[in-house]
Each structure stands twice: as C-alpha cells, then as structure tokens.
Scaffold this motif. Structure first.
Motif, PDB file in Angstrom:
ATOM      1  N   MET A 177      43.281  40.771  31.911  1.00 17.02           N
ATOM      2  CA  MET A 177      42.932  40.124  33.167  1.00 17.02           C
ATOM      3  C   MET A 177      42.588  38.664  32.973  1.00 17.02           C
ATOM      4  O   MET A 177      41.828  38.315  32.073  1.00 17.02           O
ATOM      5  CB  MET A 177      41.757  40.853  33.810  1.00 17.02           C
TER       6      MET A 177
ATOM      7  N   LYS B 292      41.479  35.633  28.677  1.00 16.87           N
ATOM      8  CA  LYS B 292      41.852  36.973  29.132  1.00 16.87           C
ATOM      9  C   LYS B 292      40.732  37.942  28.800  1.00 16.87           C
ATOM     10  O   LYS B 292      40.104  37.853  27.755  1.00 16.87           O
ATOM     11  CB  LYS B 292      43.140  37.434  28.465  1.00 16.87           C
TER      12      LYS B 292
ATOM     13  N   LYS C  31      39.212  39.716  41.630  1.00 18.96           N
ATOM     14  CA  LYS C  31      39.681  40.819  42.464  1.00 18.96           C
ATOM     15  C   LYS C  31      38.921  42.104  42.130  1.00 18.96           C
ATOM     16  O   LYS C  31      38.523  42.851  43.019  1.00 18.96           O
ATOM     17  CB  LYS C  31      41.180  41.041  42.263  1.00 18.96           C
TER      18      LYS C  31
ATOM     19  N   TYR D   7      44.239  48.363  38.391  1.00 17.33           N
ATOM     20  CA  TYR D   7      44.457  47.999  36.992  1.00 17.33           C
ATOM     21  C   TYR D   7      44.267  49.214  36.102  1.00 17.33           C
ATOM     22  O   TYR D   7      43.721  50.228  36.524  1.00 17.33           O
ATOM     23  CB  TYR D   7      43.480  46.894  36.555  1.00 17.33           C
TER      24      TYR D   7
ATOM     25  N   SER E 235      45.336  46.714  30.878  1.00 19.24           N
ATOM     26  CA  SER E 235      45.559  45.435  31.562  1.00 19.24           C
ATOM     27  C   SER E 235      44.802  44.302  30.878  1.00 19.24           C
ATOM     28  O   SER E 235      43.688  44.484  30.412  1.00 19.24           O
ATOM     29  CB  SER E 235      45.090  45.525  33.014  1.00 19.24           C
TER      30      SER E 235
ATOM     31  N   SER F 160      41.540  35.247  38.078  1.00 19.20           N
ATOM     32  CA  SER F 160      41.820  35.742  39.436  1.00 19.20           C
ATOM     33  C   SER F 160      41.831  37.272  39.487  1.00 19.20           C
ATOM     34  O   SER F 160      41.388  37.861  40.474  1.00 19.20           O
ATOM     35  CB  SER F 160      43.148  35.184  39.957  1.00 19.20           C
ATOM     36  N   ASP F 161      42.296  37.922  38.428  1.00 15.09           N
ATOM     37  CA  ASP F 161      42.245  39.386  38.361  1.00 15.09           C
ATOM     38  C   ASP F 161      40.802  39.868  38.314  1.00 15.09           C
ATOM     39  O   ASP F 161      40.421  40.833  38.972  1.00 15.09           O
ATOM     40  CB  ASP F 161      42.973  39.902  37.110  1.00 15.09           C
TER      41      ASP F 161
END
Length: 159
Positions: free
Chosen positions: A136, A89, A143, A130, A134, A139-140
């Motif tokens: 992440m 993350k 993006k 975001y 957040s 995949s975040d």
C-alpha cells in the motif's frame, strides 16, 4: 444519492449518542449524517480536504487551509509510522509489527498466539478491498483508514 438516513441504523444513532454523552438528539445526528453524506461526494467514508473546503463557512475561514494541512500531515505521519523501512510502501507485516507494538500488554500472550492481530488486520484489509499480500502507498493507506472504523479525532472549537 439515496436517502442517507436509511443507511443510519437506530443502533448507530444510539452509539453516537453514547459516545457524545447524549449531547446530540436523534434528529441532530441524522441531520449531521445527511450533511456528511452530502460532503462525502466520492463515497469514501471520509471527507477529503477538497470536500471539506467546499463548505462555504469553512472555506472563508482564514485557518481552513492550515487545518486541512494539519490533517493531511497527520495522515502522512501515521503512514510513515507504519512504513518502518521508509520505502513508501506499507506491507501486511509492517502493519502487524506496529499493531503489536501499539497494543503492548493490552493483548494477552494467548491472544497473540491465536493470531488475533493477524485476523483483525486481515478483516480490515478485506473490508477495504485489499489482501495481506497488498503493498500500500499513502492513498491506499488513507482508503483503509477511511473504511476500517478506525478514527482520528480532531477537535475544532467553534465559538
């Protein structure tokens, strides 16, 4: 899909021409943009590996799988750079730390004090939907890269 060229402004066209040393005419840029919009089926602002492989000329190229794998590995590598603790993350603080390291002396101490990094990163996250709170996953992160105006340049010579 609407008229793709209506989303491309004259300013955008001129900026592309300048970046490419005027290698493309205005019509060529519009045509390329329209083709990009056709390939970007999920409207993510980038072309996924699956979308890229939907181009018949690329799909039959024996190197196409290798090239898409290289691109995907590049994104994973960049994500891992930001995921400094290796927990899968990326936090706002992780990104802020890497930005500070990457910019080094290019940003003055005064700019650091007024929170330039903080504001830029907050704006990029906000544009991608975001917040600074957040967490992440990969995949975040992809993006955010796709929506931020940041770019990864890869040259594929075609003879």
């Amino acid at each position: 899909m609407g008229n793709a060229s209506s989303m491309l402004t004259q300013y955008d066209i001129e900026e592309v021409q300048q970046h490419c040393n005027h290698a493309f005419s205005q019509q060529e840029i519009v045509s390329l943009y329209e083709r990009f919009c056709q390939l970007d089926r999920n409207n993510g602002g980038f072309i996924s590996a699956e979308e890229f492989l939907s181009v018949p000329e690329f799909a039959v190229n024996p190197l196409s799988q290798v090239l898409t794998l290289i691109y995907q590995c590049m994104l994973v590598f960049i994500f891992k750079v930001y995921d400094s603790d290796g927990n899968g993350k990326v936090t706002f603080t992780d990104m802020l730390d890497v930005l500070r390291d990457l910019t080094g002396t290019f940003i003055s101490e005064k700019q650091r004090e007024v929170g330039l990094y903080f504001q830029v990163l907050t704006d990029v996250l906000d544009e991608a939907g975001y917040t600074k709170d957040s967490l992440m996953i990969l995949s975040d992160f992809v993006k955010i890269l796709g929506n931020s105006g940041l770019k990864i340049e890869v040259e594929v010579p075609v003879d």
